[in-house]
Design a protein around this motif. Structure first.
Motif, PDB file in Angstrom:
ATOM      1  N   ASP A   1       0.631  11.856  -9.698  1.00 37.52           N
ATOM      2  CA  ASP A   1      -0.500  12.772  -9.548  1.00 37.52           C
ATOM      3  C   ASP A   1      -0.261  14.046 -10.357  1.00 37.52           C
ATOM      4  OD1 ASP A   1      -1.951  15.132  -8.044  1.00 37.52           O
ATOM      5  OD2 ASP A   1      -2.984  13.287  -7.459  1.00 37.52           O
ATOM      6  N   PRO A   2      -1.220  14.444 -11.197  1.00 30.44           N
ATOM      7  CA  PRO A   2      -1.015  15.612 -12.055  1.00 30.44           C
ATOM      8  C   PRO A   2      -0.974  16.938 -11.292  1.00 30.44           C
ATOM      9  CG  PRO A   2      -3.255  14.771 -12.299  1.00 30.44           C
ATOM     10  CD  PRO A   2      -2.511  13.793 -11.437  1.00 30.44           C
ATOM     11  N   GLU A   3      -1.570  16.977 -10.119  1.00 32.49           N
ATOM     12  CA  GLU A   3      -1.628  18.234  -9.372  1.00 32.49           C
ATOM     13  C   GLU A   3      -0.421  18.442  -8.466  1.00 32.49           C
ATOM     14  OE1 GLU A   3      -4.533  20.112  -6.013  1.00 32.49           O
ATOM     15  OE2 GLU A   3      -5.507  19.155  -7.726  1.00 32.49           O
TER      16      GLU A   3
ATOM     17  N   ASN B   1       2.537   9.738   1.787  1.00 29.23           N
ATOM     18  CA  ASN B   1       2.570   9.626   0.326  1.00 29.23           C
ATOM     19  C   ASN B   1       1.176   9.577  -0.289  1.00 29.23           C
ATOM     20  OD1 ASN B   1       5.378   9.569  -0.030  1.00 29.23           O
ATOM     21  ND2 ASN B   1       5.458   7.413   0.509  1.00 29.23           N
ATOM     22  N   HIS B   2       0.159   9.811   0.512  1.00 26.88           N
ATOM     23  CA  HIS B   2      -1.201   9.752  -0.029  1.00 26.88           C
ATOM     24  C   HIS B   2      -1.451  10.996  -0.878  1.00 26.88           C
ATOM     25  CE1 HIS B   2      -5.449   9.251  -0.491  1.00 26.88           C
ATOM     26  NE2 HIS B   2      -5.406   8.109   0.182  1.00 26.88           N
ATOM     27  N   PRO B   3      -1.775  10.817  -2.154  1.00 25.07           N
ATOM     28  CA  PRO B   3      -1.965  11.976  -3.032  1.00 25.07           C
ATOM     29  C   PRO B   3      -3.032  12.957  -2.546  1.00 25.07           C
ATOM     30  CG  PRO B   3      -1.845   9.964  -4.325  1.00 25.07           C
ATOM     31  CD  PRO B   3      -1.899   9.552  -2.883  1.00 25.07           C
TER      32      PRO B   3
ATOM     33  N   LEU C   1       0.834  -1.200   0.000  1.00 27.66           N
ATOM     34  CA  LEU C   1       0.000   0.000   0.000  1.00 27.66           C
ATOM     35  C   LEU C   1       0.871   1.253   0.000  1.00 27.66           C
ATOM     36  CD1 LEU C   1      -2.704   1.502   0.207  1.00 27.66           C
ATOM     37  CD2 LEU C   1      -2.547   1.227   2.696  1.00 27.66           C
ATOM     38  N   SER C   2       1.893   1.256   0.833  1.00 24.05           N
ATOM     39  CA  SER C   2       2.788   2.408   0.905  1.00 24.05           C
ATOM     40  C   SER C   2       3.479   2.648  -0.436  1.00 24.05           C
ATOM     41  CB  SER C   2       3.821   2.193   2.014  1.00 24.05           C
ATOM     42  OG  SER C   2       4.620   3.332   2.170  1.00 24.05           O
ATOM     43  N   ALA C   3       3.931   1.576  -1.064  1.00 22.49           N
ATOM     44  CA  ALA C   3       4.585   1.703  -2.375  1.00 22.49           C
ATOM     45  C   ALA C   3       3.599   2.203  -3.429  1.00 22.49           C
ATOM     46  CB  ALA C   3       5.184   0.362  -2.798  1.00 22.49           C
ATOM     47  N   ASP C   4       2.371   1.703  -3.380  1.00 22.11           N
ATOM     48  CA  ASP C   4       1.346   2.158  -4.328  1.00 22.11           C
ATOM     49  C   ASP C   4       1.024   3.637  -4.125  1.00 22.11           C
ATOM     50  OD1 ASP C   4       1.189  -0.354  -5.467  1.00 22.11           O
ATOM     51  OD2 ASP C   4      -0.683  -0.909  -4.445  1.00 22.11           O
ATOM     52  N   LEU C   5       0.924   4.055  -2.862  1.00 25.33           N
ATOM     53  CA  LEU C   5       0.647   5.463  -2.583  1.00 25.33           C
ATOM     54  C   LEU C   5       1.777   6.344  -3.109  1.00 25.33           C
ATOM     55  CD1 LEU C   5      -0.838   5.302   1.032  1.00 25.33           C
ATOM     56  CD2 LEU C   5      -2.052   5.890  -1.071  1.00 25.33           C
ATOM     57  N   ALA C   6       3.013   5.921  -2.897  1.00 26.85           N
ATOM     58  CA  ALA C   6       4.158   6.702  -3.379  1.00 26.85           C
ATOM     59  C   ALA C   6       4.138   6.792  -4.906  1.00 26.85           C
ATOM     60  CB  ALA C   6       5.463   6.081  -2.893  1.00 26.85           C
ATOM     61  N   LYS C   7       3.845   5.680  -5.558  1.00 25.47           N
ATOM     62  CA  LYS C   7       3.777   5.668  -7.028  1.00 25.47           C
ATOM     63  C   LYS C   7       2.659   6.598  -7.504  1.00 25.47           C
ATOM     64  CE  LYS C   7       1.806   2.342  -9.181  1.00 25.47           C
ATOM     65  NZ  LYS C   7       1.338   1.058  -9.623  1.00 25.47           N
TER      66      LYS C   7
END
Length: 154
Positions: A70-72, A113-115, A59-65
């Protein structure tokens, strides 16, 4: 039962029909349940803990990715977004110890790392930077955080 292991009444009731079907006496059933509690349960707990740890890392790796994509606030905008986020956190938590605890929480949980969290903090930090104080009593003083976000009433 092995020393230090509590008898699990609910667990025993779940397997009692099987133990009776096998015609185990109380000593035999106790040995079987003790062996299960002593050897099998720790293996299950260890596997479950590893699965949870692996899922948290994923989950942490996915959030970082996702944050980097993230475009913003991602990509080339990430460092600036993080700086504005830090400004918002510093304003909300002026105490350095609390800020350090919060940062540790964000880092350890992966939520740093949560967008969406980064977007919210980035927006708050930018709003704080853009807010200006009118000169010499011309406009009624500093804006509160709510006024920055929602505007002044009346």
């Amino acid at each position: 039962m092995p020393e230090g292991v509590e008898f699990d009444t609910e667990g025993f009731e779940a397997v009692e029909p099987v133990l009776r079907e096998l015609n185990l006496d109380n000593d035999q059933a106790g040995k079987l349940m003790g062996a299960y509690a002593e050897k099998i349960v720790p293996m299950i707990e260890s596997r479950a803990a590893k699965q949870m740890d692996d899922a948290a890392k994923e989950l942490s790796a996915d959030l970082a990715k996702n944050l980097h994509a993230d475009p913003e606030v991602g990509g080339a905008k990430l460092k600036e977004a993080q700086a504005y986020s830090a400004k918002a956190i510093a304003a909300a938590l002026p105490d350095a110890t609390l800020r350090a605890e919060f940062s540790q929480f964000l880092n350890e949980s992966g939520l740093g790392n949560h967008p969406l969290l980064t977007r919210v903090l980035n927006t708050a930090g930018r709003a704080m930077s853009e807010a200006s104080t009118p000169a010499g009593g011309a406009g009624g003083g500093e804006k509160t955080a709510a006024e920055v976000f929602y505007g002044r009433k009346g």
